[in-house]
Motif scaffolding. Structure first.
Motif, short mmCIF file in Angstrom:
data_model
loop_
_atom_site.label_atom_id
_atom_site.label_comp_id
_atom_site.label_asym_id
_atom_site.label_seq_id
_atom_site.Cartn_x
_atom_site.Cartn_y
_atom_site.Cartn_z
N THR A 119 9.64 2.41 3.09
CA THR A 119 8.79 3.59 2.95
C THR A 119 9.63 4.80 2.57
O THR A 119 9.30 5.55 1.65
CB THR A 119 8.04 3.86 4.26
N LEU A 120 10.75 4.96 3.30
CA LEU A 120 11.65 6.08 3.02
C LEU A 120 12.17 6.03 1.59
O LEU A 120 12.12 7.01 0.85
CB LEU A 120 12.84 6.03 3.98
N PHE A 121 12.67 4.83 1.23
CA PHE A 121 13.30 4.69 -0.09
C PHE A 121 12.29 4.90 -1.21
O PHE A 121 12.57 5.59 -2.18
CB PHE A 121 13.93 3.30 -0.23
N SER A 122 11.11 4.28 -1.06
CA SER A 122 10.15 4.45 -2.17
C SER A 122 9.63 5.87 -2.21
O SER A 122 9.35 6.39 -3.28
CB SER A 122 9.02 3.41 -2.14
N GLY A 123 9.53 6.52 -1.03
CA GLY A 123 9.14 7.92 -1.00
C GLY A 123 10.13 8.79 -1.76
O GLY A 123 9.76 9.61 -2.59
N MET A 124 11.42 8.54 -1.50
CA MET A 124 12.46 9.34 -2.16
C MET A 124 12.48 9.07 -3.65
O MET A 124 12.64 9.97 -4.47
CB MET A 124 13.83 9.02 -1.56
N LYS A 125 12.31 7.78 -4.00
CA LYS A 125 12.31 7.40 -5.41
C LYS A 125 11.17 8.10 -6.15
O LYS A 125 11.35 8.60 -7.25
CB LYS A 125 12.14 5.88 -5.52
N GLN A 126 9.99 8.12 -5.51
CA GLN A 126 8.84 8.74 -6.15
C GLN A 126 9.03 10.25 -6.28
O GLN A 126 8.62 10.85 -7.26
CB GLN A 126 7.58 8.41 -5.37
N LEU A 127 9.70 10.84 -5.27
CA LEU A 127 10.00 12.27 -5.37
C LEU A 127 10.91 12.53 -6.55
O LEU A 127 10.74 13.47 -7.31
CB LEU A 127 10.66 12.76 -4.08
N ASP A 128 11.93 11.65 -6.68
CA ASP A 128 12.86 11.76 -7.79
C ASP A 128 12.14 11.69 -9.12
O ASP A 128 12.46 12.38 -10.06
CB ASP A 128 13.86 10.59 -7.74
N ILE B 126 2.95 10.74 -4.31
CA ILE B 126 3.38 9.75 -3.33
C ILE B 126 2.22 8.84 -2.97
O ILE B 126 1.15 9.30 -2.59
CB ILE B 126 3.95 10.45 -2.09
N SER B 127 2.48 7.55 -3.13
CA SER B 127 1.43 6.59 -2.83
C SER B 127 1.37 6.34 -1.33
O SER B 127 2.38 6.41 -0.63
CB SER B 127 1.69 5.29 -3.59
N ASN B 128 0.17 6.08 -0.84
CA ASN B 128 0.08 5.76 0.58
C ASN B 128 -0.12 4.27 0.78
O ASN B 128 -0.52 3.80 1.82
CB ASN B 128 -1.05 6.56 1.25
N LYS B 129 0.20 3.51 -0.26
CA LYS B 129 0.00 2.07 -0.19
C LYS B 129 1.35 1.36 -0.03
O LYS B 129 1.60 0.37 -0.68
CB LYS B 129 -0.71 1.58 -1.45
N PHE B 130 2.19 1.91 0.84
CA PHE B 130 3.53 1.34 0.99
C PHE B 130 3.48 -0.11 1.44
O PHE B 130 4.32 -0.91 1.05
CB PHE B 130 4.34 2.16 1.98
N ILE C 13 1.33 -2.45 0.78
CA ILE C 13 1.08 -3.32 -0.36
C ILE C 13 2.33 -3.38 -1.23
O ILE C 13 2.74 -4.43 -1.68
CB ILE C 13 -0.12 -2.81 -1.17
N ASP C 14 2.98 -2.22 -1.41
CA ASP C 14 4.18 -2.19 -2.24
C ASP C 14 5.27 -3.09 -1.66
O ASP C 14 5.92 -3.81 -2.39
CB ASP C 14 4.70 -0.76 -2.35
N LEU C 15 5.45 -3.03 -0.34
CA LEU C 15 6.49 -3.84 0.27
C LEU C 15 6.16 -5.32 0.12
O LEU C 15 7.03 -6.12 -0.21
CB LEU C 15 6.67 -3.48 1.75
N ASP C 16 4.88 -5.66 0.33
CA ASP C 16 4.49 -7.06 0.16
C ASP C 16 4.75 -7.53 -1.27
O ASP C 16 5.25 -8.62 -1.49
CB ASP C 16 3.00 -7.24 0.51
N ASN C 17 4.41 -6.67 -2.23
CA ASN C 17 4.68 -7.01 -3.62
C ASN C 17 6.17 -7.21 -3.86
O ASN C 17 6.59 -8.12 -4.56
CB ASN C 17 4.20 -5.88 -4.56
N PHE C 18 6.95 -6.31 -3.27
CA PHE C 18 8.40 -6.36 -3.45
C PHE C 18 8.95 -7.67 -2.89
O PHE C 18 9.74 -8.35 -3.54
CB PHE C 18 9.03 -5.15 -2.74
N ILE C 19 8.49 -8.02 -1.67
CA ILE C 19 8.96 -9.26 -1.05
C ILE C 19 8.54 -10.46 -1.90
O ILE C 19 9.33 -11.37 -2.15
CB ILE C 19 8.42 -9.39 0.39
N GLN C 20 7.31 -10.43 -2.39
CA GLN C 20 6.82 -11.51 -3.24
C GLN C 20 7.70 -11.66 -4.49
O GLN C 20 8.07 -12.76 -4.88
CB GLN C 20 5.37 -11.20 -3.65
N LYS C 21 8.08 -10.51 -5.05
CA LYS C 21 8.92 -10.53 -6.25
C LYS C 21 10.28 -11.16 -5.95
O LYS C 21 10.80 -11.94 -6.73
CB LYS C 21 9.09 -9.09 -6.76
#
Ligand SMILES: [Zn+2]
Length: 104
Positions: free
Chosen positions: A45-54, A59-63, A65-73
């Motif tokens: 959550t922290l990392f994707s938050g910072m990345k999105q700020l960059d 900022i998405s609130n679907k972290f 789902i994002d993590l699940d997608n990431f793990i799946q990948k």
């Protein structure tokens, strides 16, 4: 893998810097260990938050789902690498068989 080892791999995991063997053991651990999974979620959550700020994105609130997608990948990556290894072995065996036939 111990929780200590797993937690030291969270940052490289998120940065996709683990090799396949480490990645496999890490994913296995967080499947079973709720504590480490939660830790991964916090970091992710922290990392994707910072990345999105960059990247100036909203900022998405679907972290989750994002993590699940990431793990799946990552799991797909493991499968792909394993599949390639098996293919390489089969090709090597075929070459040896052909060479064996040719020599014999
Ligand atoms: Zn753990």
């Amino acid at each position: 893998m111990t929780c200590f080892e797993a937690q030291s791999m969270i940052t490289p995991f998120i940065n996709e810097q683990l090799d396949i063997k480490q990645l496999e053991q890490f994913l296995e651990h967080i499947e079973r260990c709720k504590e480490c999974k939660e830790e991964v979620e916090v970091y992710f959550t922290l990392f994707s938050g910072m990345k999105q700020l960059d990247e100036n994105k909203t900022i998405s609130n679907k972290f989750h789902i994002d993590l699940d997608n990431f793990i799946q990948k990552q799991e797909d990556n493991i499968l792909e690498v394993k599949f390639k290894l098996v293919c390489t072995k089969i090709v090597l065996i075929l070459i040896m068989v052909v060479l064996g036939l040719w020599i014999g």
